[in-house]
Write a protein that holds these residues in place. Structure first.
Motif, PDB file in Angstrom:
ATOM      1  N   UNK A 237       0.848  -1.201   0.000  1.00 50.36           N
ATOM      2  CA  UNK A 237       0.000   0.000   0.000  1.00 50.36           C
ATOM      3  C   UNK A 237       0.881   1.248   0.000  1.00 50.36           C
ATOM      4  N   UNK A 238       1.950   1.245   0.784  1.00 49.76           N
ATOM      5  CA  UNK A 238       2.888   2.378   0.817  1.00 49.76           C
ATOM      6  C   UNK A 238       3.594   2.539  -0.530  1.00 49.76           C
ATOM      7  N   UNK A 239       3.917   1.389  -1.155  1.00 52.83           N
ATOM      8  CA  UNK A 239       4.629   1.434  -2.440  1.00 52.83           C
ATOM      9  C   UNK A 239       3.803   2.107  -3.529  1.00 52.83           C
ATOM     10  N   UNK A 240       2.496   2.041  -3.403  1.00 54.32           N
ATOM     11  CA  UNK A 240       1.636   2.691  -4.393  1.00 54.32           C
ATOM     12  C   UNK A 240       1.804   4.205  -4.339  1.00 54.32           C
ATOM     13  N   UNK A 241       1.999   4.743  -3.145  1.00 49.52           N
ATOM     14  CA  UNK A 241       2.216   6.187  -3.007  1.00 49.52           C
ATOM     15  C   UNK A 241       3.606   6.581  -3.485  1.00 49.52           C
TER      16      UNK A 241
END
Length: 381
Positions: A237-241
């Motif tokens: 989820x963090x990698x998407x940002x």
């Protein structure tokens, strides 16, 4: 003359008073009749109340000490599966007359999802809900089970899981003996979600950095030409940002749970297997409970499983509505393209069968049966 007059007057007075005495007697009878049923009804109500109190007291068994248990799970507190577990907790509390209190630690806060079996065995949590992640000695069949359930929707995954579980019951014997297994089932399948690039044919996935949910799913993605990346859902989820991944093989339910729909543009419906999830309890803790409290957990387990399954069914429908509302395009491969993908990943399943055979399990038969069931249910859609 006076005597006869007196007699007449006396007679008239007597006749006049007779109705008054009769009326007075009638009132007394009516009051007595009304009072008697009223008193009887009051007595009956008091008797009933006493009986209910006695029954409740008998169920509660005051000589049994209350217990507090911890439950670790991986879902955010607001996610439908976490709310389902909360409903089961309430059910247990009611069935035990409040003698069993379960505190729910959501979102990997007590035990991380991949460590759930070892965490519960060690007593870090009394109860644990998670997926099958890690290899353990003799645990090979359960570990690969999720990769053999290739349904495209939750209903088909449930059917394939039940077919495999019932066809090869001896394969699961002994693999859960360290725990009190309350229930085991599957979730919705891991499909392919991408950030910017639509995947309509195998060439489209080449080189994409795709988060993988398991080693076998990673092997499938690699066979298709992707560059699988191992990371937790939270890190993804963090990698998407940060724009460090191009997508993930994950369930549509997780997209809803983590509210990442606006960060993804495409969903390609090709299954890399669902998660096989379980609810287990530390065996020593379970055996330390009085038989009455063990019975409560045993008798509410199936209710909890069915509530969880229904929650996942509802969540899958809601999740499809959610991703479409986010503008995500849902892509179904053509039958010819689907066959190409199946042929590309077949060596992965051949290796699973060989590894199981080597470990002493009927791997060839299991893999063949599982893939046939997947094709059967896909043909029914």
């Amino acid at each position: 003359m006076r005597k006869s007059t007196f007699l007449v007057i006396a007679t008239v007075l007597i006749l006049a008073l007779v109705p008054l005495f009769a009326a007075a007697c009638g009132e007394e009878e009516t009051q007595a009749t009304t009072t008697t049923p009223g008193q009887a009804t009051t007595t009956t109500a008091q008797s009933t109340t006493t009986s209910v109190q006695a029954t409740t007291t008998s169920q509660a068994k005051p000589n049994i000490e209350p217990v507090e248990l911890s439950l670790a799970s991986l879902y955010p507190a607001s996610a439908p599966p976490a709310q389902s577990l909360d409903r089961w907790i309430q059910k247990v509390s009611e069935a035990s007359n409040g003698l069993i209190k379960i505190r729910h630690f959501t979102d990997n806060t007590l035990v991380a999802a991949p460590d759930m079996r070892t965490g519960v065995e060690a007593g870090t949590a009394d109860l644990g809900h998670s997926f099958i992640y890690k290899p353990e000695p003799g645990f090979e069949p359960s570990l690969v089970l999720s990769q053999l359930i290739l349904g495209l929707n939750y209903e088909n995954c449930l059917k394939i899981f039940d077919d495999i579980w019932n066809q090869f019951p001896e394969m699961w014997a002994g693999q859960w003996e360290k725990f009190k297994l309350l229930w085991i089932t599957v979730i919705d399948p891991n499909l392919l979600f991408t950030v910017d690039k639509p995947v309509r044919k195998m060439e489209d996935i080449k080189g994409l950095q795709i988060r993988m949910p398991s080693k076998t799913a990673g092997d499938m993605l690699k066979a298709l030409g992707a560059a699988p990346v191992s990371m937790s859902t939270a890190d993804w989820v963090v990698s998407l940002d940060k724009h460090t991944t191009d997508g993930a093989a994950t369930s549509i339910g997780s997209i809803l749970d983590h509210k990442v729909g606006p960060k993804l543009k495409y969903l390609t419906r090709y299954s890399t297997g669902p998660g096989v999830c379980f609810l287990i309890m530390n065996k020593k803790k379970y055996e330390s409970l009085p038989p009455e409290l063990q019975k409560v957990l045993d008798e509410t387990a199936e209710w909890g499983k069915q509530d969880f399954i229904q929650a996942k069914k509802d969540a899958e429908k809601q999740a499809y509505e959610y991703v479409k509302s986010c503008g995500m395009e849902v892509i179904d491969l053509s039958p010819e393209e689907y066959a190409r993908w199946d042929a590309a990943v077949q060596p992965v399943f051949d290796q699973i069968a060989a590894d199981l055979n080597k470990a002493g399990f009927p791997g060839t038969e299991l893999v063949k049966f599982a893939l046939e069931r997947a094709k059967f249910y896909q043909s029914q859609q």
